[in-house]
Design an enzyme around this catalytic site. Structure first.
Site, PDB file in Angstrom:
ATOM      1  N   ASP A 307       0.864  -1.170   0.000  1.00  0.00           N
ATOM      2  CA  ASP A 307       0.000   0.000   0.000  1.00  0.00           C
ATOM      3  C   ASP A 307       0.911   1.234   0.000  1.00  0.00           C
ATOM      4  O   ASP A 307       2.140   1.146   0.093  1.00  0.00           O
ATOM      5  CB  ASP A 307      -0.979  -0.031   1.187  1.00  0.00           C
ATOM      6  CG  ASP A 307      -2.191   0.881   0.950  1.00  0.00           C
ATOM      7  OD1 ASP A 307      -2.160   1.679  -0.003  1.00  0.00           O
ATOM      8  OD2 ASP A 307      -3.158   0.804   1.728  1.00  0.00           O
TER       9      ASP A 307
HETATM   10  C1  BGC Z   1      -5.148   3.166   0.417  1.00  0.00           C
HETATM   11  C2  BGC Z   1      -5.454   2.098  -0.603  1.00  0.00           C
HETATM   12  C3  BGC Z   1      -5.402   2.666  -1.999  1.00  0.00           C
HETATM   13  C4  BGC Z   1      -4.062   3.324  -2.221  1.00  0.00           C
HETATM   14  C5  BGC Z   1      -3.881   3.889  -3.622  1.00  0.00           C
HETATM   15  C6  BGC Z   1      -3.910   3.972   0.070  1.00  0.00           C
HETATM   16  O1  BGC Z   1      -3.807   5.082   0.870  1.00  0.00           O
HETATM   17  O2  BGC Z   1      -4.995   2.571   1.693  1.00  0.00           O
HETATM   18  O3  BGC Z   1      -6.704   1.527  -0.324  1.00  0.00           O
HETATM   19  O4  BGC Z   1      -5.647   1.666  -2.934  1.00  0.00           O
HETATM   20  O5  BGC Z   1      -3.902   4.372  -1.284  1.00  0.00           O
HETATM   21  O6  BGC Z   1      -4.666   5.000  -3.813  1.00  0.00           O
END
Ligand code: BGC
Length: 751
Positions: A307
């Site tokens: 993530d």
């Molecule tokens: C979130 C994810 C997301 C990613 C990309 C992160 O902050 O936890 O769910 O897919 O950002 O945007």
């Protein structure tokens, strides 16, 4: 008889042939992957493991009238010099679909024409309730709303349309579904989940993945889902986003792992890691969960993406690594295959150093890159990485909008309807008030045109808020509107009270503004005082009040719940949410949503519906405002003839269950029939009851239907004391509606 045997055998052979063909295809792909891998330098391999944002390769931020601008020099550096394998997200706000085509074309031109090995870039985006970042896309209810429908068909349709509209935008990879089980109501990402029950999340989650990857709208295998956030992210002890969860391996396997297991079985090929930590081990450093469980036990063939910035955070935040380089080492060795770095190339540089000095073996790099290339090949990117213009007419069609409206209607839950205050007569003078009555952003929540989804001025202006939809339904002379209060302060209260007194009924729309992730953290689930005080003023007018809660988590309304006549809850019902709510209020739609979560009475009452015996002992109890599965209709359903195919089965047999449901009221309606199972005794304490089947039926007045379920080993089993899945012999109770029946599980020789 012979004929049916012939059919069975033919189907079996066909099934087996399809499986073998799929296996053959995968084997062919694996040998293609191997050939390509053999040609790659270590630098090219590490590039494939790197993912950066579009901001990293852009010149400047855009504004409301003007796009951001790609920086072609930077893009070339990232794609051609560093061979970066993946890009993600959007710059500031949703783009027109044609602009996406330009962006993706520029990226793929570099990747497929200017790099040595012509490996296409995999573009990923958060299209979590529709193609979030493409202007005018079809934006469905968020997951908690979709789960409230208890309708697999609607979830399937929503996933298909999301896939087709994202694919039409030139983007083949969606960072969804969220398969975190929503068992902590304070958590600001609760609305991204499909509720508190692992079976419900497993069923709807795997339906979503299959529909997204294998629908008839996008060519087979041309679109990818990404399961997130593996695993345990949704159970933060203090309810705040990205804070620690504490749970035993047994709890993890019983409640949080099953949806991921089901979705991997359904064919998911990418998984994003839990941004938090469990028992002190950050998700990104958890070798056991990523490598042993996911890639080992679950035989996951795809790749694991980190993530946002979470590898760096092993050093900067968690301090489990003593340097950024050690953080990269830990994550890659734990099993992360691709790093969402996401705004620089530090991961690339550090991993290269680690490989060159021999700390990270080339075999681990080869494994990660093979997985990434396998997915890219399976996705057909090597054949065509460019946006497909023939898909433009499939974007935001009238049919898609209709499907969205149907989903939104079924997502609305009627919690209370005293003296049949609802549906409202169209001749009634209605005072519509409250902060959520005339806003589209509140119906949609985060990941709507922008990340936070709270820019009201950017919302789709042709869509209707609750009050606008009500005006369209009955004409403006029967609607008086004044917001009266905002989310946290009183506004034009005197005039609001005056208008309320002149009306026949008050529709009071309260709830939450749009938010997403950590900015949505709150310390108290109680609805803000200003809204509760305002509600009390409306109640004090003596006019009947229908409370409409538009929210992403169950804000506590206990102080006012028994003083209002009707309560409707809408868990972020999407762009058609205003119409759907109005349709329910006026009886155009007979509500059929049910709660996929427990609606608590007080902030600390966090007992869930599948509570343990000890939670109901000695003065303890499950005493929510409304329980899981609650939801009223404008008609009545009665249940009869609960039948089990046997009064005992072995662990190798299945039990057939049937029940008859009748519409005994005066209007047509839909009913989600929920089957619960209770295992009466167990060596690990067993939940009060667990959902193990659901099906939705539509019934005309007077009509009955028989609903069938099958229960087998997977429904009867649980995670035993040794942390593996077992069944224990003994008595079980099946509950459907107000009916119960018992059966015994007896020894049949072992599985
Ligand atoms: C979130 C994810 C997301 C990613 C990309 C992160 O902050 O936890 O769910 O897919 O950002 O945007």
């Amino acid at each position: 008889m012979k004929r049916s045997l012939f059919f069975t055998i033919t189907i079996l052979i066909l099934g087996l042939t399809t499986m073998m063909n799929a296996q053959k295809d995968d084997n062919n792909l694996n040998s293609e992957v191997k050939k390509l891998l053999d040609k790659m330098t270590i630098e090219e391999k590490i590039g494939q493991m790197t993912q950066v944002t579009i901001q990293t390769v852009s010149k400047k931020q855009g504004n409301k009238d003007q796009h951001h601008e790609l920086d072609l020099q930077k893009l070339e550096e990232v794609v051609v010099k560093y061979n970066v394998g993946s890009l993600l997200n959007v710059y500031d706000k949703a783009h027109e679909i044609e602009y996406w085509h330009e962006v993706i074309t520029k990226i793929q031109d570099l990747a497929t024409k200017k790099t040595r090995l012509k490996i296409p870039v995999l573009y990923g985006i958060d299209a979590i309730h529709g193609a979030t970042y493409t202007l005018n896309s079809t934006l469905f209810p968020q997951s908690l709303g979709m789960a409230s429908t208890f309708n697999r068909e609607l979830v399937k349709k929503g996933a298909e349309i999301t896939a087709v509209e994202t694919y039409a935008s030139g983007i083949p990879w969606n960072f969804n579904p969220v398969l975190d089980v929503g068992r902590q109501s304070l958590w600001p990402r609760l609305w991204e989940t499909m509720g508190e029950d692992p079976y419900l999340v497993s069923e709807l989650g795997s339906t979503y993945v299959k529909a997204m990857q294998e629908n008839n709208l996008v060519p087979k295998d041309r679109f990818l889902a990404c399961l997130k956030h593996y695993v345990g992210y949704s159970f933060p002890f203090n309810g705040l986003d990205r804070t620690p969860a504490y749970m035993s391996e047994r709890t993890l396997r019983e409640f949080f792992l099953p949806p991921f297991e089901a979705a991997v079985k359904a064919g998911a090929l990418t998984v994003m890691v839990n941004s938090g930590e469990i028992d002190g081990i950050p998700g990104h450093a958890n070798y056991h969960l990523l490598t042993e469980v996911l890639k080992g036990e679950m035989k996951f063939k795809g790749f694991v993406v980190s993530d946002w910035e979470d590898i760096k955070r092993l050093f900067t935040r968690d301090r489990v690594a003593q340097s950024p380089k050690e953080a990269v080492f830990m994550a890659v060795m734990a099993g992360v295959d691709m790093s969402m770095v996401p705004t620089d190339l530090s991961f690339y540089d550090l991993l290269l150093e680690l490989v060159k000095e021999g700390s990270v073996p080339v075999s681990r790099i080869d494994d990660a890159v093979s997985r990434i290339l396998f997915v890219k090949m399976k996705l057909g990117l090597f054949e065509n990485a460019y946006p497909d213009k023939s898909y433009l007419p499939k974007f935001a069609t009238a049919e898609n909008t209709q499907a969205n409206l149907e989903a939104a209607r079924e997502s609305i839950v009627l919690l209370k309807n005293n003296k049949n205050i609802l549906p409202l007569g169209k001749d009634k003078k209605v005072f519509v008030t409250g902060p959520t009555a005339d806003m589209l952003s509140v119906l949609n929540g985060g990941w709507t045109i922008t990340w936070q989804g709270n820019e009201e001025s950017l919302m789709q202006s042709d869509k209707k808020t609750v009050v606008k939809a009500m005006i369209s339904e009955v004409s403006s002379k029967n609607i008086i509107y004044n917001p009266g209060c905002s989310f946290d302060k009183m506004l034009d209260v005197d005039n609001a009270v005056k208008s309320a007194k002149e009306s026949d009924v008050i529709v009071l729309c309260l709830g939450e503004p749009a938010y997403c992730e950590t900015p949505g953290n709150i310390n108290d689930l109680t609805l803000p005082k200003a809204q509760l005080d305002y509600a009390k003023m409306m109640i004090a007018t003596g006019k009947p009040v229908v409370l409409v809660m538009i929210e992403g988590r169950p804000r506590i309304i206990t102080e006012i719940a028994d003083k209002v006549d009707g309560i409707v809850v809408a868990f972020l019902p999407g762009m058609q949410g205003g119409v759907a709510i109005s349709d329910v209020l006026y009886g155009v739609t007979n509500p059929s949503g049910k709660l996929p979560i427990t609606y608590p009475k007080s902030p600390n009452a966090i007992t869930l519906y599948d509570y343990k015996p000890i939670e109901f002992f000695d003065g303890n109890g499950y005493n929510p405002l409304y329980p899981f599965g609650h939801g009223l209709s404008y008609t009545q359903f009665t249940y009869s003839d609960l039948k089990l195919s046997a009064d005992k089965i072995t662990e190798n047999e299945e039990l057939k269950v049937s029940v008859t449901v009748k519409n005994t009221g005066n209007v047509k309606g839909k009913e989600s029939v929920l089957l619960y199972l209770t295992d009466l005794f167990g060596t690990v304490s067993r939940p009060n009851k667990q959902l193990k089947g659901f099906d939705k039926v539509e019934l005309a007045p007077g009509e009955s239907k028989t609903v069938h379920f099958t229960l087998g080993w997977e429904h009867l089993s649980f995670i035993g004391a040794s942390n593996s899945r077992i069944v224990e012999l003994g008595e079980f109770v099946v509950t459907v509606g107000d009916l119960k029946s018992r059966f015994n599980l007896v020894f049949g020789g072992g599985k």
